[in-house]
Design a protein around this motif. Structure first.
Motif, PDB file in Angstrom:
ATOM      1  N   ASP A   1       0.814  -1.207   0.000  1.00 38.54           N
ATOM      2  CA  ASP A   1       0.000   0.000   0.000  1.00 38.54           C
ATOM      3  C   ASP A   1       0.854   1.267   0.000  1.00 38.54           C
ATOM      4  N   GLY A   2       1.899   1.258  -0.809  1.00 37.93           N
ATOM      5  CA  GLY A   2       2.732   2.444  -0.941  1.00 37.93           C
ATOM      6  C   GLY A   2       3.779   2.612   0.133  1.00 37.93           C
ATOM      7  N   ALA A   3       3.863   1.680   1.068  1.00 37.26           N
ATOM      8  CA  ALA A   3       4.875   1.792   2.116  1.00 37.26           C
ATOM      9  C   ALA A   3       6.266   1.707   1.512  1.00 37.26           C
ATOM     10  N   ARG A   4       7.158   2.594   1.919  1.00 34.37           N
ATOM     11  CA  ARG A   4       8.518   2.588   1.397  1.00 34.37           C
ATOM     12  C   ARG A   4       9.505   1.950   2.366  1.00 34.37           C
TER      13      ARG A   4
ATOM     14  N   LEU B   1      23.172  -3.977 -10.541  1.00 32.35           N
ATOM     15  CA  LEU B   1      22.216  -5.031 -10.863  1.00 32.35           C
ATOM     16  C   LEU B   1      20.975  -4.481 -11.563  1.00 32.35           C
ATOM     17  N   ALA B   2      20.567  -3.294 -11.172  1.00 27.07           N
ATOM     18  CA  ALA B   2      19.350  -2.715 -11.749  1.00 27.07           C
ATOM     19  C   ALA B   2      19.547  -2.314 -13.209  1.00 27.07           C
ATOM     20  N   ALA B   3      20.755  -1.924 -13.585  1.00 26.44           N
ATOM     21  CA  ALA B   3      20.985  -1.388 -14.930  1.00 26.44           C
ATOM     22  C   ALA B   3      20.585  -2.348 -16.051  1.00 26.44           C
TER      23      ALA B   3
ATOM     24  N   MET C   1      12.975  -4.923 -13.140  1.00 23.25           N
ATOM     25  CA  MET C   1      12.997  -5.470 -11.787  1.00 23.25           C
ATOM     26  C   MET C   1      12.956  -4.366 -10.732  1.00 23.25           C
ATOM     27  N   ARG C   2      12.207  -4.612  -9.658  1.00 25.50           N
ATOM     28  CA  ARG C   2      12.180  -3.716  -8.506  1.00 25.50           C
ATOM     29  C   ARG C   2      12.845  -4.428  -7.332  1.00 25.50           C
TER      30      ARG C   2
ATOM     31  N   ALA D   1      17.885   7.229   3.053  1.00 26.09           N
ATOM     32  CA  ALA D   1      17.515   8.188   2.007  1.00 26.09           C
ATOM     33  C   ALA D   1      18.157   7.839   0.677  1.00 26.09           C
ATOM     34  N   GLY D   2      19.404   7.378   0.710  1.00 24.30           N
ATOM     35  CA  GLY D   2      20.092   7.011  -0.524  1.00 24.30           C
ATOM     36  C   GLY D   2      19.393   5.878  -1.256  1.00 24.30           C
ATOM     37  N   TYR D   3      18.968   4.873  -0.517  1.00 23.20           N
ATOM     38  CA  TYR D   3      18.247   3.761  -1.151  1.00 23.20           C
ATOM     39  C   TYR D   3      16.889   4.206  -1.669  1.00 23.20           C
ATOM     40  N   LEU D   4      16.174   4.985  -0.873  1.00 17.52           N
ATOM     41  CA  LEU D   4      14.839   5.402  -1.285  1.00 17.52           C
ATOM     42  C   LEU D   4      14.860   6.285  -2.529  1.00 17.52           C
ATOM     43  N   ALA D   5      15.991   6.942  -2.769  1.00 19.33           N
ATOM     44  CA  ALA D   5      16.101   7.813  -3.938  1.00 19.33           C
ATOM     45  C   ALA D   5      16.280   7.044  -5.241  1.00 19.33           C
ATOM     46  N   GLU D   6      16.596   5.748  -5.145  1.00 19.55           N
ATOM     47  CA  GLU D   6      16.819   4.941  -6.344  1.00 19.55           C
ATOM     48  C   GLU D   6      15.488   4.558  -6.993  1.00 19.55           C
ATOM     49  N   PRO D   7      15.310   4.822  -8.282  1.00 25.54           N
ATOM     50  CA  PRO D   7      14.044   4.495  -8.950  1.00 25.54           C
ATOM     51  C   PRO D   7      13.706   3.006  -8.915  1.00 25.54           C
ATOM     52  N   ALA D   8      14.718   2.137  -8.843  1.00 27.49           N
ATOM     53  CA  ALA D   8      14.472   0.695  -8.851  1.00 27.49           C
ATOM     54  C   ALA D   8      14.027   0.157  -7.501  1.00 27.49           C
ATOM     55  N   VAL D   9      14.080   0.975  -6.462  1.00 23.08           N
ATOM     56  CA  VAL D   9      13.751   0.517  -5.109  1.00 23.08           C
ATOM     57  C   VAL D   9      12.262   0.713  -4.828  1.00 23.08           C
TER      58      VAL D   9
END
Length: 209
Positions: free
Chosen positions: A10-13, A145-147, A152-153, A166-174
């Motif tokens: 439900d949108g939880a990060r 790995l994401a490239a 994949m998420r 914050a660094g992880y949350l800023a990644e579009p693949a996360v």
């Protein structure tokens, strides 16, 4: 994690990853996490009372509770019977994935290499857990790995603290970050539920930015 699991989150990060050694802590812990704004939680199957802890927390109603450290199809069955809304494994096991599909629950297997990631893709999965995230290279490993796998998420977990969040949350693949710092065994042993609520609120706020 499939689209169904994204709906469960439900949108939880941020997903609190919990190792609960005493059943008596389950209710107060669920209250503290929900009061801090958490929408979901992962109860690891590392303790004798894990099933009962999961059942108690799932009955709270304010959290979508999943099972973590699921190693076998039999554990997956027990977890779902106890109320798990999703299943998380430290590695990729095709039998666990198949059992979760049979049970109708989303599964998030752990991967640490491109080979494991390709196996997950072949199994039809679109979200995996990068584990142990910091030990295998952290953000640099995740980006590498994401490239080549843009479909994949990731739910990185392992060694991540508030300083790295914050660094992880800023990644579009996360899709989300798993964190054990929010409610450690030491917090629970001390009954530090106010601190758990504070840490959870800070993490939820970081995920909303």
């Amino acid at each position: 994690m499939t689209a169904e699991a994204a709906a469960v989150l439900d949108g939880a990060r941020v997903v609190p990853v919990l190792t609960v050694r005493q059943l008596a802590a389950a209710g107060p812990l669920a209250e503290a996490l929900a009061a801090g704004g958490a929408r979901c939680a992962e109860v690891t199957f590392r303790t004798p009372d894990a099933e009962q802890v999961l059942k108690t927390m799932a009955a709270h109603g304010g959290l979508a509770v999943g099972a973590g450290t699921v190693l076998t199809p039999e554990q997956a069955e027990r977890a779902v019977a106890a109320g798990a809304r999703f299943v998380v494994s430290p590695g990729f096991d095709a039998e666990v994935v198949d059992k979760c599909r049979e049970l109708g629950v989303p599964v998030v297997p752990g991967i640490a290499t491109a080979t494991e990631l390709m196996r997950a893709l072949r199994a039809g999965l679109t979200t995996v857990k990068l584990f142990p995230a910091e030990a295998v290279g952290g953000l640099r490993a995740l980006r590498a790995l994401a490239a080549p796998f843009p479909q994949m998420r990731f739910m990185p977990t392992g060694g991540i603290g508030p300083e790295q969040l914050a660094g992880y949350l800023a990644e579009p693949a996360v899709l989300a970050v798993g964190g054990s710092w929010l409610a450690t065994p030491a917090h629970l042993d001390a009954g530090a539920y106010a601190e758990i609520r504070r840490l959870t609120a800070e993490a939820v706020e970081a995920g909303a930015r």
